[in-house]
Design an enzyme around this catalytic site. Structure first.
Site, mmCIF file in Angstrom:
data_model
loop_
_atom_site.group_PDB
_atom_site.id
_atom_site.type_symbol
_atom_site.label_atom_id
_atom_site.label_comp_id
_atom_site.label_asym_id
_atom_site.label_seq_id
_atom_site.Cartn_x
_atom_site.Cartn_y
_atom_site.Cartn_z
ATOM 1 N N TYR A 26 -48.030 55.384 27.634
ATOM 2 C CA TYR A 26 -46.691 55.003 28.093
ATOM 3 C C TYR A 26 -45.713 54.759 26.937
ATOM 4 O O TYR A 26 -46.083 54.220 25.887
ATOM 5 C CB TYR A 26 -46.763 53.715 28.920
ATOM 6 C CG TYR A 26 -47.481 53.857 30.231
ATOM 7 C CD1 TYR A 26 -46.810 54.301 31.368
ATOM 8 C CD2 TYR A 26 -48.823 53.548 30.343
ATOM 9 C CE1 TYR A 26 -47.466 54.427 32.580
ATOM 10 C CE2 TYR A 26 -49.486 53.669 31.552
ATOM 11 C CZ TYR A 26 -48.807 54.109 32.664
ATOM 12 O OH TYR A 26 -49.465 54.230 33.861
ATOM 13 N N GLY A 75 -43.720 57.894 39.371
ATOM 14 C CA GLY A 75 -43.898 56.459 39.219
ATOM 15 C C GLY A 75 -44.527 55.961 40.505
ATOM 16 O O GLY A 75 -44.300 56.558 41.569
ATOM 17 N N ASP A 96 -51.067 56.204 45.603
ATOM 18 C CA ASP A 96 -49.678 56.180 46.063
ATOM 19 C C ASP A 96 -49.503 57.022 47.326
ATOM 20 O O ASP A 96 -48.810 56.631 48.264
ATOM 21 C CB ASP A 96 -48.749 56.718 44.974
ATOM 22 C CG ASP A 96 -48.942 56.025 43.638
ATOM 23 O OD1 ASP A 96 -49.309 54.834 43.633
ATOM 24 O OD2 ASP A 96 -48.735 56.680 42.599
#
Length: 295
Positions: free
Chosen positions: A99, A28, A250
């Site tokens: 998703y 995530g 990220d």
């Protein structure tokens, strides 16, 4: 080394590998950054909401334990499951996401979590980290609660990670993201997301309000904007061959923030972020093996 609180969603990750085949992992956007920050020497607590007695929650908590992430801010909810996403990749490593997250308990984090404890932890941490995806999945009540957490935090890192499908409309997203960026110490933003939100003037305004803005251009150059300072442009370097670009942004954010919290200058932080992201895109999935981490 800094103490960090990261807030968001950790999901079941399926990397599609062919007909009937997939690699299972857990990831995530803010979770990936939190995990890499922990590997880079910082102490990180991750705040989210998970189930209680399902194999996916147990596996996520085992990953957190193995990586040294503090799970004291994880809320457990009976009868709920974490969200799931699948990644389809093309020959260049570019990906599409699919998703299943409608019932994930993190969507009701304002009602389920101990917001007072989260606020207290953020006030004591050197940095509180969240993203536009965090703001999108928690809804109106969650955004109001996290706004209070951000106001009490000592410093805030915010990733302007815009996913249109998570928001009711672009106007709601623009208002919430702009407000969060104006309240942040560090803002990471791509030109792609700024254009989609019609916020190309945002980096100048956020820097004027006190933020250090890391603006990533289409040409892979990075512009650093800081309060009362001229912008600094860092040209893009050689592009790493990509197997899977999942987690590139990220990991870049983790490398950048890790070095800034260690007192390094923005230029060195950009190079550190690029170095880590360049390794991450050469692996399938958002989180690479610990043995593959660059120095």
């Amino acid at each position: 080394m800094g103490r960090i609180v990261a807030i968001g969603e950790v999901m079941v990750e399926l990397s599609l590998a062919g007909p009937g085949q997939a690699a299972l992992a857990y990831a995530g956007d803010t979770f990936n950054t939190a995990l890499y920050l922990q590997r880079l020497g910082h102490e990180v607590a991750y705040a989210t909401a998970l189930g209680t007695d399902d194999p996916f929650t147990r596996a996520i908590l085992k990953v957190m334990e193995r990586e040294g992430l503090d799970a004291s801010l994880v809320t457990r909810v009976d009868g709920r499951l974490p969200g799931l996403y699948a990644i389809e990749r093309d020959d260049r490593g570019e990906r599409r996401f699919f998703y299943w997250r409608g019932e994930a308990p993190v969507r009701q984090i304002a009602e389920l979590a101990d917001v007072e404890a989260l606020t207290d932890a953020a006030a004591k941490a050197d940095l509180t980290y969240l993203s536009a995806i965090t703001l999108a999945v928690v809804g109106d009540a969650g955004r109001a609660a996290l706004g209070g957490v951000m106001r009490e935090a000592r410093a805030v890192g915010f990733d302007l990670n815009y996913r249109a499908r998570l928001w009711p409309d672009v106007e709601t997203a623009r208002a919430a993201i702009d407000q969060a960026a104006r309240s942040s110490t560090y803002v990471s933003a791509s030109d792609e997301d700024l254009e989609a939100l019609d916020l190309m003037d945002g980096p100048q305004r956020w820097a004027a309000a006190g933020a250090e803005v890391i603006q990533r251009g289409h040409d892979h150059g990075v512009t650093i904007r800081r309060p009362a300072a001229a912008p600094v442009w860092i040209p893009g370097g050689p592009k790493a061959p990509a197997v899977d670009t999942t987690g590139a942004g990220d990991s870049f954010n983790a490398g950048y923030l890790a070095l800034r919290l260690n007192g390094r200058d923005p230029q060195a932080a950009v190079e550190g972020g690029r170095r880590l992201a360049g390794v991450v895109v050469q692996h399938v999935g958002a989180v690479i093996p610990r043995a593959s981490m660059p120095r």
